[in-house]
Enzyme design. Structure first.
Site, PDB file in Angstrom:
ATOM      1  N   ASP A   1     -49.220  48.623  25.103  1.00 40.66           N
ATOM      2  CA  ASP A   1     -48.517  49.780  24.561  1.00 40.66           C
ATOM      3  C   ASP A   1     -48.555  49.651  23.046  1.00 40.66           C
ATOM      4  O   ASP A   1     -48.667  48.556  22.511  1.00 40.66           O
ATOM      5  CB  ASP A   1     -47.090  49.963  25.120  1.00 40.66           C
ATOM      6  CG  ASP A   1     -46.185  48.747  25.034  1.00 40.66           C
ATOM      7  OD1 ASP A   1     -46.470  47.820  24.236  1.00 40.66           O
ATOM      8  OD2 ASP A   1     -45.165  48.719  25.750  1.00 40.66           O
TER       9      ASP A   1
ATOM     10  N   ASN B   1     -50.213  34.375  31.041  1.00 38.67           N
ATOM     11  CA  ASN B   1     -49.981  35.666  30.388  1.00 38.67           C
ATOM     12  C   ASN B   1     -49.033  35.478  29.206  1.00 38.67           C
ATOM     13  O   ASN B   1     -48.024  34.765  29.311  1.00 38.67           O
ATOM     14  CB  ASN B   1     -49.332  36.609  31.421  1.00 38.67           C
ATOM     15  CG  ASN B   1     -49.290  38.058  31.014  1.00 38.67           C
ATOM     16  OD1 ASN B   1     -50.329  38.649  30.712  1.00 38.67           O
ATOM     17  ND2 ASN B   1     -48.105  38.654  31.018  1.00 38.67           N
TER      18      ASN B   1
ATOM     19  N   HIS C   1     -48.658  44.160  23.254  1.00 39.96           N
ATOM     20  CA  HIS C   1     -47.610  45.080  22.810  1.00 39.96           C
ATOM     21  C   HIS C   1     -47.766  45.220  21.297  1.00 39.96           C
ATOM     22  O   HIS C   1     -47.386  44.327  20.538  1.00 39.96           O
ATOM     23  CB  HIS C   1     -46.222  44.526  23.144  1.00 39.96           C
ATOM     24  CG  HIS C   1     -45.977  44.394  24.614  1.00 39.96           C
ATOM     25  ND1 HIS C   1     -45.857  45.498  25.442  1.00 39.96           N
ATOM     26  CD2 HIS C   1     -45.829  43.319  25.416  1.00 39.96           C
ATOM     27  CE1 HIS C   1     -45.636  45.090  26.683  1.00 39.96           C
ATOM     28  NE2 HIS C   1     -45.622  43.777  26.700  1.00 39.96           N
TER      29      HIS C   1
ATOM     30  N   GLU D   1     -50.479  44.426  29.331  1.00 37.60           N
ATOM     31  CA  GLU D   1     -49.234  45.201  29.149  1.00 37.60           C
ATOM     32  C   GLU D   1     -49.346  46.113  27.932  1.00 37.60           C
ATOM     33  O   GLU D   1     -48.400  46.261  27.152  1.00 37.60           O
ATOM     34  CB  GLU D   1     -48.034  44.247  28.983  1.00 37.60           C
ATOM     35  CG  GLU D   1     -47.867  43.284  30.136  1.00 37.60           C
ATOM     36  CD  GLU D   1     -46.633  42.390  30.028  1.00 37.60           C
ATOM     37  OE1 GLU D   1     -45.750  42.661  29.185  1.00 37.60           O
ATOM     38  OE2 GLU D   1     -46.559  41.409  30.793  1.00 37.60           O
TER      39      GLU D   1
ATOM     40  N   GLU E   1     -45.403  33.692  29.047  1.00 36.19           N
ATOM     41  CA  GLU E   1     -44.708  33.521  27.753  1.00 36.19           C
ATOM     42  C   GLU E   1     -44.161  32.112  27.507  1.00 36.19           C
ATOM     43  O   GLU E   1     -43.007  31.943  27.116  1.00 36.19           O
ATOM     44  CB  GLU E   1     -43.565  34.550  27.644  1.00 36.19           C
ATOM     45  CG  GLU E   1     -44.046  35.977  27.764  1.00 36.19           C
ATOM     46  CD  GLU E   1     -42.936  37.021  27.620  1.00 36.19           C
ATOM     47  OE1 GLU E   1     -41.748  36.652  27.656  1.00 36.19           O
ATOM     48  OE2 GLU E   1     -43.266  38.209  27.468  1.00 36.19           O
TER      49      GLU E   1
HETATM   50  C1  XIL Z   1     -40.012  44.319  30.686  1.00 39.10           C
HETATM   51  C2  XIL Z   1     -39.782  45.552  31.542  1.00 39.10           C
HETATM   52  O1  XIL Z   1     -40.680  46.548  31.129  1.00 39.10           O
HETATM   53  C3  XIL Z   1     -38.355  46.027  31.416  1.00 39.10           C
HETATM   54  O2  XIL Z   1     -38.096  47.061  32.374  1.00 39.10           O
HETATM   55  C4  XIL Z   1     -37.378  44.873  31.649  1.00 39.10           C
HETATM   56  O3  XIL Z   1     -36.067  45.319  31.390  1.00 39.10           O
HETATM   57  C5  XIL Z   1     -37.705  43.697  30.761  1.00 39.10           C
HETATM   58  O4  XIL Z   1     -39.057  43.311  30.981  1.00 39.10           O
HETATM   59  N1  XIL Z   1     -43.303  40.980  28.655  1.00 39.10           N
HETATM   60  C6  XIL Z   1     -43.436  40.935  30.031  1.00 39.10           C
HETATM   61  C7  XIL Z   1     -42.842  42.004  30.863  1.00 39.10           C
HETATM   62  O5  XIL Z   1     -44.135  40.049  30.550  1.00 39.10           O
HETATM   63  O6  XIL Z   1     -42.395  41.515  32.106  1.00 39.10           O
HETATM   64  C8  XIL Z   1     -41.714  42.695  30.153  1.00 39.10           C
HETATM   65  O7  XIL Z   1     -41.295  43.798  30.965  1.00 39.10           O
HETATM   66  C9  XIL Z   1     -42.134  43.128  28.767  1.00 39.10           C
HETATM   67  C10 XIL Z   1     -42.532  41.959  27.944  1.00 39.10           C
END
Ligand code: XIL
Length: 299
Positions: free
Chosen positions: A237, A169, A206, A235, A127
């Site tokens: 969802d 990422n 996401h 990731e 990020e």
């Molecule tokens: C999130 C986790 O799912 C949570 O449990 C934590 O509180 C915060 O981080 N991008 C990412 C992940 O790269 O590491 C994040 O994970 C979600 C967004």
């Protein structure tokens, strides 16, 4: 095929999930996860605050719990993440300049030495780009150490473990027309042209239900892959877990030979960091949702 992992393996891909160490005592959780998936990302346990809570004092207890569970179940592991503006321990948040730059290098070396030869991928940098439409870098303490911090992180990582694939990422880089996507693409192209070691780009994915699903996601995957890196959906969802969106994402990965796999960000809706969005493939009772069937049929 009867599981996500087995179905993905038909095309040589993995199907992964985020795993939380704190849930490994929940047999409903481990039953589903152990059955369905072939790749594991520790949800929080390999982040900077977890692995180096005090400067120079490393703690791998949570990371090792997740790693050992994965290996015992025949799964591989994506390390997540070595350099990030978020989830930094307090000591790191208060550093700047050359002290922070050296602390980042020491952190990468310390964590990668522990997991050397054990992991399939590392998210070396997470990020680092801005959401402001500029296509530029995000402001952070790491960015303020100098624009070369990302390439220093990747060069350090390659030297620390030459056998793990090194990934950049990020989120909101799924839409090819977004300035942020272009910014990351230009960085990866520059790294490849100058020999900065990078092997893969992770697209967090996401998704919100309100956002139109980006019909050009496949183009983005293809364009990154054409630079000579693997791509992965890291990731996934989807707010509301639209079966159509899940099927489209799956088909987009399958259409790109260098798309190596898909990871969903949790097992059941109740395990999700955005549980209010019920964004995952299993409901809180562990039942398969329509999105599960859509993904399985697409694989
Ligand atoms: C999130 C986790 O799912 C949570 O449990 C934590 O509180 C915060 O981080 N991008 C990412 C992940 O790269 O590491 C994040 O994970 C979600 C967004």
């Amino acid at each position: 095929e009867s599981t996500l992992g087995a179905a993905a393996a038909q095309s040589g891909r993995y199907f992964g999930t985020a795993i939380a160490a704190g849930r490994l005592g929940d047999s409903a959780y481990t039953t589903i996860a152990g059955r369905e998936f072939t790749m594991v990302t520790p949800e929080n346990e390999m982040k900077i605050d977890a692995t180096e809570p005090q400067q120079g004092q490393f703690n791998f207890s949570g990371g090792d719990q997740v790693y050992n569970w994965a290996v015992q179940h025949g799964m591989r592991v994506r390390g997540h993440t070595l350099a990030w503006h978020n989830q930094q321990p307090g000591w790191m948040q208060s550093l700047s300049g050359s002290a922070l730059r050296q602390a980042m290098i020491n952190h990468i070396n310390g964590v990668m030495a522990h997991y050397k030869g054990k992991l399939a991928y590392w998210d070396v940098v997470n990020e680092a780009f801005a959401d402001d439409g500029s296509g530029g870098r995000r402001d952070s303490n790491l960015q303020r150490t100098g624009n070369d911090w990302i390439e220093v992180a990747f060069r350090t990582a390659r030297a620390a473990d030459p056998n793990v694939k090194l990934c950049y990422n990020d989120y909101n880089i799924e839409n090819w027309n977004a300035a942020k996507t272009q910014g990351v693409y230009n960085m990866v192209r520059d790294f490849k042209s100058r020999g900065v070691p990078i092997d893969c780009v992770g697209l967090q994915s996401h998704f919100n239900s309100g956002d139109p699903y980006n019909s050009n996601f496949r183009t983005t995957l293809q364009n990154f892959a054409a630079l000579g890196v693997d791509v992965a959906i890291t990731e996934l969802d989807v707010q509301g877990a639209s079966p159509t969106t899940y099927a489209n994402v799956t088909n987009d990965c399958l259409a790109v030979s260098r798309c190596v796999g898909i990871t969903v960000w949790g097992v059941r809706d109740s395990d999700s960091w955005r549980s209010g969005d019920t964004p995952l493939l299993f409901d809180g009772n562990g039942n398969k949702k329509p999105a599960y069937t859509a993904v399985l049929n697409a694989l």
